[in-house]
Design a protein around this motif. Structure first.
Motif, PDB file in Angstrom:
ATOM      1  N   VAL A  70       0.849  -1.197   0.000  1.00 25.03           N
ATOM      2  CA  VAL A  70       0.000   0.000   0.000  1.00 25.03           C
ATOM      3  C   VAL A  70       0.883   1.245   0.000  1.00 25.03           C
ATOM      4  O   VAL A  70       1.831   1.357   0.789  1.00 25.03           O
ATOM      5  CB  VAL A  70      -0.940  -0.005   1.223  1.00 25.03           C
ATOM      6  N   LYS A  71       0.592   2.164  -0.916  1.00 23.82           N
ATOM      7  CA  LYS A  71       1.346   3.420  -1.009  1.00 23.82           C
ATOM      8  C   LYS A  71       1.050   4.318   0.199  1.00 23.82           C
ATOM      9  O   LYS A  71      -0.070   4.272   0.718  1.00 23.82           O
ATOM     10  CB  LYS A  71       0.964   4.158  -2.296  1.00 23.82           C
ATOM     11  N   PRO A  72       1.983   5.150   0.619  1.00 20.08           N
ATOM     12  CA  PRO A  72       3.349   5.223   0.093  1.00 20.08           C
ATOM     13  C   PRO A  72       4.193   4.046   0.564  1.00 20.08           C
ATOM     14  O   PRO A  72       4.174   3.701   1.757  1.00 20.08           O
ATOM     15  CB  PRO A  72       3.872   6.543   0.667  1.00 20.08           C
ATOM     16  N   VAL A  73       4.894   3.423  -0.369  1.00 15.84           N
ATOM     17  CA  VAL A  73       5.673   2.227  -0.057  1.00 15.84           C
ATOM     18  C   VAL A  73       6.979   2.622   0.617  1.00 15.84           C
ATOM     19  O   VAL A  73       7.699   3.498   0.140  1.00 15.84           O
ATOM     20  CB  VAL A  73       5.961   1.429  -1.344  1.00 15.84           C
ATOM     21  N   GLY A  74       7.293   1.984   1.735  1.00 15.28           N
ATOM     22  CA  GLY A  74       8.522   2.278   2.469  1.00 15.28           C
ATOM     23  C   GLY A  74       9.725   1.532   1.922  1.00 15.28           C
ATOM     24  O   GLY A  74       9.594   0.466   1.303  1.00 15.28           O
TER      25      GLY A  74
END
Length: 252
Positions: free
Chosen positions: A105-109
């Motif tokens: 799920v964005k924002p992707v770390g």
């Protein structure tokens, strides 16, 4: 390693590419990254012979969405790693249908990208493949799913078996095995697979030692029930290779 980013948000694509390149530098691995703004442009160029290691696919794209794209990809390539990136969580069940590795799920770390790439790297070490040419396409074949290679005219026939969840299922041999006609000669394929637990068992056959169930005086039988001839001249060598391979496994 080869990666493709299929993403219509250039800011997110830039960030994803940055994380991938950072991971590659940390691991001393050269990453070749291709970027596409939509599914249509990717599918126009995609062929299994390109052999991407991973596809990062945005689900929410115009026209063809990422899930539809992944289903099309899976018809041509059953082994490429698929990672979905999206801003919503409503597609997870469909993700299982295309055997997606992860659903991010964005924002992707950065940490999550690193973990994904570590998993792909480990899979790559465990899974090897060859590229072969049929009449109409280039096909990627996982070497440990090959039972045997048979010379046929100027080309070859390769028998492969399917797996379920990475585990061989021998309950219905006729449904599991597939014969693939390729244009490569048996000498060409022998040069490719000679270091991957294959050996000549007959003038017209190469066999995969790990997939042998038993060897009689005149033929080899595989775990799936398929069988091929073994020549009198090569019987001793094949039998010894079979014993050596499984003796090593016991010591591990």
């Amino acid at each position: 390693m080869k990666a493709a980013i299929i993403e219509d948000d250039e800011i997110h694509a830039d960030l994803l590419e940055k994380y991938l390149l950072e991971w590659g530098r940390l691991k001393n691995i050269t990453l070749e990254i291709s970027r596409y703004l939509d599914a249509e442009s990717f599918l126009f160029e995609f062929e299994p012979g390109i052999a991407f290691d991973v596809l990062f696919i945005d689900i929410q794209m115009q026209k063809i969405n990422g899930m539809e794209m992944a289903k099309t990809v899976r018809k041509k390539d059953t082994t490429v790693n698929i990672i979905f990136t999206t801003g919503i969580t409503g597609y997870m069940e469909e993700g299982y249908e295309v055997e997606a590795m992860h659903y991010l799920v964005k924002p992707v770390g950065k940490d999550k990208i690193y973990k994904c790439m570590e998993k792909i790297l480990n899979r790559k070490k465990e899974t090897d493949y060859i590229l072969v040419h049929s009449k109409e396409e280039i096909r990627k074949i996982i070497t440990n799913q090959i039972n045997y290679i048979e010379a046929m005219g100027h080309g070859c026939i390769i028998e492969i078996f399917s797996t379920e969840n990475g585990i061989r299922n021998t309950s219905s041999c006729t449904k599991l095995t597939e014969l693939i006609e390729v244009s490569e000669s048996i000498s060409e394929l022998e040069a490719i697979v000679k270091l991957k637990n294959f050996t000549r068992c007959h003038r017209s056959y190469l066999c995969a030692i790990p997939n042998i169930h038993h060897i009689s005086k005149t033929e080899i039988t595989f775990d799936t029930g398929s069988h091929i001839p073994v020549s009198r001249r090569l019987h001793k060598d094949v039998n010894q290779a079979f014993i050596n391979y499984f003796s090593k496994l016991k010591k591990v």
